[in-house]
Design a protein around this motif. Structure first.
Motif, PDB file in Angstrom:
ATOM      1  N   MET A  34     -38.977 -12.178   4.135  1.00  0.00           N
ATOM      2  CA  MET A  34     -37.692 -11.496   3.992  1.00  0.00           C
ATOM      3  C   MET A  34     -36.621 -12.500   3.544  1.00  0.00           C
ATOM      4  N   THR A  35     -36.037 -12.284   2.390  1.00  0.00           N
ATOM      5  CA  THR A  35     -34.943 -13.154   1.981  1.00  0.00           C
ATOM      6  C   THR A  35     -33.695 -12.312   1.771  1.00  0.00           C
ATOM      7  N   ASP A  36     -32.600 -12.815   2.259  1.00  0.00           N
ATOM      8  CA  ASP A  36     -31.332 -12.149   2.021  1.00  0.00           C
ATOM      9  C   ASP A  36     -30.515 -13.028   1.086  1.00  0.00           C
ATOM     10  N   THR A  37     -29.930 -12.406   0.081  1.00  0.00           N
ATOM     11  CA  THR A  37     -29.188 -13.185  -0.906  1.00  0.00           C
ATOM     12  C   THR A  37     -28.002 -13.882  -0.264  1.00  0.00           C
ATOM     13  N   LEU A  38     -27.301 -13.150   0.615  1.00  0.00           N
ATOM     14  CA  LEU A  38     -26.097 -13.711   1.210  1.00  0.00           C
ATOM     15  C   LEU A  38     -26.367 -14.167   2.641  1.00  0.00           C
ATOM     16  N   THR A  39     -25.843 -15.343   2.982  1.00  0.00           N
ATOM     17  CA  THR A  39     -25.979 -15.825   4.351  1.00  0.00           C
ATOM     18  C   THR A  39     -24.872 -15.209   5.208  1.00  0.00           C
ATOM     19  N   HIS A  40     -24.959 -15.452   6.515  1.00  0.00           N
ATOM     20  CA  HIS A  40     -23.934 -14.877   7.385  1.00  0.00           C
ATOM     21  C   HIS A  40     -22.546 -15.405   7.032  1.00  0.00           C
ATOM     22  N   LEU A  41     -22.462 -16.667   6.616  1.00  0.00           N
ATOM     23  CA  LEU A  41     -21.147 -17.209   6.243  1.00  0.00           C
ATOM     24  C   LEU A  41     -20.622 -16.545   4.975  1.00  0.00           C
ATOM     25  N   ASP A  42     -21.516 -16.299   4.026  1.00  0.00           N
ATOM     26  CA  ASP A  42     -21.111 -15.589   2.805  1.00  0.00           C
ATOM     27  C   ASP A  42     -20.535 -14.222   3.160  1.00  0.00           C
ATOM     28  N   ARG A  43     -21.210 -13.549   4.082  1.00  0.00           N
ATOM     29  CA  ARG A  43     -20.763 -12.194   4.444  1.00  0.00           C
ATOM     30  C   ARG A  43     -19.424 -12.221   5.163  1.00  0.00           C
ATOM     31  N   LEU A  44     -19.297 -13.161   6.080  1.00  0.00           N
ATOM     32  CA  LEU A  44     -18.024 -13.261   6.808  1.00  0.00           C
ATOM     33  C   LEU A  44     -16.891 -13.580   5.847  1.00  0.00           C
ATOM     34  N   GLU A  45     -17.145 -14.483   4.922  1.00  0.00           N
ATOM     35  CA  GLU A  45     -16.122 -14.860   3.941  1.00  0.00           C
ATOM     36  C   GLU A  45     -15.722 -13.639   3.110  1.00  0.00           C
ATOM     37  N   ALA A  46     -16.714 -12.900   2.620  1.00  0.00           N
ATOM     38  CA  ALA A  46     -16.435 -11.734   1.771  1.00  0.00           C
ATOM     39  C   ALA A  46     -15.649 -10.678   2.546  1.00  0.00           C
ATOM     40  N   GLU A  47     -16.008 -10.504   3.827  1.00  0.00           N
ATOM     41  CA  GLU A  47     -15.302  -9.521   4.645  1.00  0.00           C
ATOM     42  C   GLU A  47     -13.842  -9.929   4.849  1.00  0.00           C
ATOM     43  N   SER A  48     -13.599 -11.199   5.137  1.00  0.00           N
ATOM     44  CA  SER A  48     -12.228 -11.665   5.371  1.00  0.00           C
ATOM     45  C   SER A  48     -11.383 -11.521   4.106  1.00  0.00           C
ATOM     46  N   ILE A  49     -11.977 -11.841   2.975  1.00  0.00           N
ATOM     47  CA  ILE A  49     -11.249 -11.718   1.703  1.00  0.00           C
ATOM     48  C   ILE A  49     -10.911 -10.251   1.435  1.00  0.00           C
ATOM     49  N   HIS A  50     -11.878  -9.394   1.689  1.00  0.00           N
ATOM     50  CA  HIS A  50     -11.646  -7.958   1.521  1.00  0.00           C
ATOM     51  C   HIS A  50     -10.452  -7.506   2.372  1.00  0.00           C
ATOM     52  N   ILE A  51     -10.418  -7.955   3.616  1.00  0.00           N
ATOM     53  CA  ILE A  51      -9.343  -7.563   4.533  1.00  0.00           C
ATOM     54  C   ILE A  51      -7.984  -8.032   4.002  1.00  0.00           C
ATOM     55  N   MET A  52      -7.933  -9.275   3.568  1.00  0.00           N
ATOM     56  CA  MET A  52      -6.648  -9.795   3.072  1.00  0.00           C
ATOM     57  C   MET A  52      -6.158  -9.018   1.854  1.00  0.00           C
ATOM     58  N   ARG A  53      -7.076  -8.674   0.978  1.00  0.00           N
ATOM     59  CA  ARG A  53      -6.671  -7.924  -0.213  1.00  0.00           C
ATOM     60  C   ARG A  53      -6.238  -6.501   0.142  1.00  0.00           C
TER      61      ARG A  53
END
Lengths: 301, 637
Positions: free
Chosen positions: A1-20
């Protein structure tokens, strides 16, 4: 099982989404900047969210005049580097009355921080304030929404918070109401450290061990950061190799003895340590168990 | 501690101490699984989560010391550690001993990071569970082994399935209290399977556990030799995360923010909902349908070749096409549809019941539009799953309904795409989030219902009449003087050769609105129809005058939204209640006070005064004649 995004990638993307998302409804947003490691990560995320534009809001430092010297240095440097306006607010009443952590106990936090924050938000008419609180910090924080609504008097009513589904945030509000937004709600202390390492984010050197003048008082190791520190009879500052796990007002922030001089060593020490992050802070303990929750209802961040 | 679990198998203390860089390199690659735990009040949810945190060393010594002290003071486990105390956050609920809101917890194992939504099991808190479930990849349904499948179990499973959670774990808890009996476990699993298939859950994983004692949490327990696994953690570490499936879907990115640092750069910022995008890809902007290609994928760390579902990026496009917040950038050859009428499932989340016909804000992805909801086709009883007839939805009610938006929105069925099919409804007055919804399908394709272009347009009609059309919307209490003044205004306009039409409330109810009664929903529909008729009349170039109490701001704003900017003129006939009641021209206040008239505005039904009306008439300070002159001055002046 490989996931393209790591947990840090996901957290970063979520935080950016929130700010925008905030930018869609906010009239006058501001980012609270306390110069700590969480603030450092928030500022970095804001720069990422809006690049190549600079973040479309100023930084606000609610100052107590009692922060570590090294914090003031980094604060001014980061404001310049990010191209953002920096607003420094000091509660004039606290200043005039000379409120300080040595003589005034809990009043110090109340006047400089809680009152200071309310005054600064009112003075500038900020309707949305980004804060760096995380849900893993403390029990009552675990239930905090990402968009947290405050009444016109900055009160927090746990029963009146809006449900947050998917990544849909409802940022509509009546005149006078404001929102505190916590983009790094879902980050843990380890995530913060690891992200700082991955992204090479500048942080205050106090997080790393170095020989520093300290005294032991009430079970805490306090750093004598300047000559305002009143030594008790028999107290002499001792040079110890210490670092800080959290940063606040220097007379209220306990150091830990440590040899961790690099990020890896700091993370290692954190993972092997046996006490929680906020333990070095005096503030949580006033008023017993539900202290943080009470402070929040009064308007503390 | 008498109940210290077996040494957890997944905490790599040794590596942290020996080679921190190797540990961190490994940790950095971990993926993230979000799950929820649901169970009834005493199923041991908090205990299980406390156990997961404890076993994964997320609890520090100072917290443990506090926990031990608390356990003795208020714990429910005698002298043993009460893990539930770790996670019951707010002071009020600690006193009550129950969890009343959604709390998020974090822990890490060797393979993954986890975010747990702790959601309550009380009937009145469906809202919270739906909230927690909306972001979860997996649901752990807890069952007390002594009690078996309960009503609540069915409800939690139904909700998890409704929100599209793909992985269900049936955790049969408190196995220690039934002597680790295989027969009990088998009986519960069988009963659950029968129920699950009824609601469409085809696949679940059943695990016998004890959150309190730690059996089958991190490792298979010697107490259940008949159970071949997996242990709970092992399962959580290995299930497939939803993101992989999202990446395989066609590319969609809702635009959050247009990034314009200077005249040379125009980027579109957003988070990819599904699929992948590469520079050079052909894309289509929805709902306009314009096509272009992606030039760059811009980030602070440099341009990317490719971005995938879940990433937040900024795209630049090859052509100068119109694109703003709310639009969706999608793969050109397989774009989503736009529509304005839908069937959807709604979960009602506010104390105030749904009002069919009222306009709410609907937020879906980055689109916010005005939407009206019809009375439910049926409500679903979450305990029996029966379909019931319903006129509205109350707090925690779930129903299937039709809704229409005031302009087309880009969407996909929730089952295909959570980001483009899940939405919230927001009350326009209180700004509260009142419902969550999941779109099923569009009732008709909005793009097929074109506006018929006519050669003579509204401006030409108005020009012929030599006037500017407007809608004078009178609002005020019964007996405030609306009809009197409105009538005077029309007479004066007529004398000035202006073409007008006075829409009278009673007259409309004799014809167009004959089928409507006086319930709140009918009163709203009454206003909506009057608004639509008034709009047609302004299109015809007329000055329209209406006189309705129209007590609710939301409905007045709805009509305002139907008309071009500036044409809706709110005229607030401001007569204090005492004064209107004193006049009582029709004797209605007297009847209302005597209880003979129900829902009478001002008496037992609220009147929401306009905050910033275009015209305010203080009838205690001027005569009707003076008022009419003032209105005409403002209208024509």
């Amino acid at each position: 099982m490989t996931d393209t995004l790591t947990h840090l990638d996901r957290l970063e993307a979520e935080s950016i989404h929130i700010m925008r998302e905030v930018m869609a409804d906010a009239a006058k947003p501001v980012m609270l900047y306390s110069v700590g490691k969480d603030s450092a990560v928030m500022l970095h995320l804001a720069r990422k969210a809006f690049y190549p534009s600079p973040p479309p809001f100023p930084l606000l430092h609610v100052d107590t005049t009692w922060k570590f010297k090294a914090m003031y240095e980094l604060r001014d440097r980061m404001a310049t580097e990010s191209g953002m306006d920096l607003i420094v607010y000091q509660n004039p009443e606290a200043k005039e009355r000379g409120i300080n952590p040595f003589d005034h106990g809990p009043l110090h936090t109340d006047m400089w921080k809680t009152e200071g924050l309310k005054q600064a938000l009112d003075l500038h008419g900020f309707d949305v304030a980004f804060g760096g609180a995380r849900r893993d910090e403390e029990k009552s924080r675990a239930k905090e929404r990402i968009f947290s609504f405050r009444t016109s008097t900055h009160g927090w009513d746990p029963k009146k918070q809006r449900p947050e589904l998917w990544n849909l945030y409802n940022a509509r509000k009546a005149k006078g109401e404001s929102i505190r937004v916590f983009p790094i709600s879902n980050w843990t202390e380890l995530d913060i450290w690891q992200y700082i390492a991955r992204e090479n984010i500048p942080i205050v050197p106090l997080y790393f061990a170095a020989p520093r003048p300290t005294v032991e008082r009430d079970g805490l190791l306090l750093m004598v950061d300047d000559d305002r520190f009143p030594l008790l009879p028999g107290e002499t500052p001792v040079e110890r190799s210490v670092r800080f796990r959290t940063l606040g007002c220097y007379p209220l922030t306990g150091a830990v003895e440590s040899e961790a001089k690099t990020l890896s060593e700091v993370i290692q020490e954190m993972l092997l340590t046996t006490t929680s992050e906020r333990q070095g802070r005096i503030i949580d303990k006033d008023g017993g168990d539900a202290s943080m929750e009470k402070k929040k209802q009064e308007g503390y961040f | 501690m008498s109940n210290t679990p077996d040494t957890p198998v997944y905490v790599t203390d040794a590596l942290i101490a020996e080679d921190i860089d190797a540990y961190l390199a490994g940790h950095e690659k971990k993926s993230l699984l979000r799950f929820i735990t649901c169970g009834s009040v005493d199923d041991g949810k908090s205990t299980l989560i406390g156990r997961l945190l404890y076993d994964s060393k997320m609890i520090f010594e100072d917290q443990l010391a506090a926990l031990e002290a608390d356990s003795k003071r208020v714990g429910t486990q005698g002298q043993e550690i009460d893990f539930a105390l770790l996670v019951d956050g707010l002071a009020a609920e600690r006193e009550q001993g129950i969890t009343i809101d959604v709390a998020y917890r974090f822990f890490t194992t060797e393979k993954r990071k986890f975010i747990v939504a702790d959601t309550p099991g009380h009937e009145q808190y469906t809202r919270n569970m739906v909230t927690g479930a909306s972001t979860a990849d997996l649901a752990v349904i807890l069952i007390d082994a002594r009690k078996g499948v309960l009503t609540q179990t069915r409800r939690h499973s139904f909700l998890a399935h409704l929100l599209g959670i793909r992985h269900i774990v049936l955790a049969v808890n408190k196995m220690d209290l039934v002597g680790y009996d295989k027969a009990v476990f088998d009986r519960i699993t069988l009963a659950y399977r029968a129920f699950a298939s009824e609601i469409g859950i085809t696949n679940f994983t059943a695990i016998p556990i004890s959150g309190f004692k730690g059996d089958n949490i991190t490792a298979l327990s010697d107490n259940t030799p008949w159970f071949k696994g997996p242990a709970l953690i092992e399962h959580l570490e290995n299930v497939e995360i939803g993101s992989a499936a999202d990446e395989a879907k066609p590319f969609r990115m809702p635009v959050q923010w247009v990034n314009r640092p200077n005249l040379d750069f125009r980027g579109f910022s957003g988070q990819l909902a599904t699929g992948k995008v590469r520079s050079g890809d052909a894309v289509r902007i929805l709902p306009s349908g314009k096509t272009t290609t992606v030039s760059r994928i811009v980030t602070l760390d440099g341009d990317l070749e490719e971005a995938v579902a879940g990433q937040s990026v900024t795209l630049t496009l090859a052509d100068e096409v119109d694109c703003s917040r709310g639009d969706v950038i999608a793969t050109a050859d397989n774009p989503p549809e736009a529509a304005d009428q839908f069937e959807a499932t709604l979960v009602w989340m506010a104390d105030e019941a749904m009002i069919p016909g009222r306009a709410y804000w609907l937020k879906l992805a980055t689109q916010t539009v005005s939407a009206t909801v019809q009375a439910p086709k049926y409500e679903i009883n979450v305990n029996t799953l029966d379909h019931l007839a319903a006129k509205t939805l109350e707090l925690n009610g779930i129903g299937v309904t039709q809704l229409s938006t005031d302009k087309p929105i880009v969407f996909e069925p929730y089952a295909d795409n959570h980001a483009l099919g899940g939405f919230i409804l927001i009350d326009k007055l209180t700004n509260a989030t009142v419902a969550a919804g999941m779109l099923h399908f569009s009732l008709r394709r909005a793009q097929n219902v074109h506006w018929q272009a006519t050669d003579i347009d509204r401006d030409m009609r108005a020009d012929l009449k030599n006037q500017r059309p407007a809608l004078l919307w009178f609002t005020g209490l019964s007996g405030s003087g609306k009809s009197t003044i409105a009538n005077l205004v029309e007479k004066k306009l007529h004398r000035m050769n202006r073409h007008s039409f006075l829409l009278d409330g009673d007259n409309v109810r004799h014809g167009l609105n004959r089928d409507l009664g006086f319930t709140e929903a009918d009163r709203i529909e009454n206003i909506r129809r009057v608004g639509e008729v008034a709009k047609l009349m302004t299109d015809a170039g007329l000055i329209v005058i209406t006189a309705f109490i129209s007590p609710f701001r939301a409905e007045r704003d709805m009509v305002r939204g139907m008309l071009p900017e500036g044409e809706f003129v709110e005229v607030f006939i401001d007569t204090p209640l005492a004064e209107a009641e004193k006049r009582d021209v029709k004797g209605l206040y007297k009847k209302a006070r005597a209880g003979q008239l129900k829902n009478f505005t001002g008496i037992d039904s609220p009147y929401e005064a306009p905050e910033t009306p275009e015209i305010r008439i203080d009838t205690t300070a001027m005569t009707p004649e003076e008022a009419a002159d003032m209105i005409i001055d403002r209208l024509l002046g």
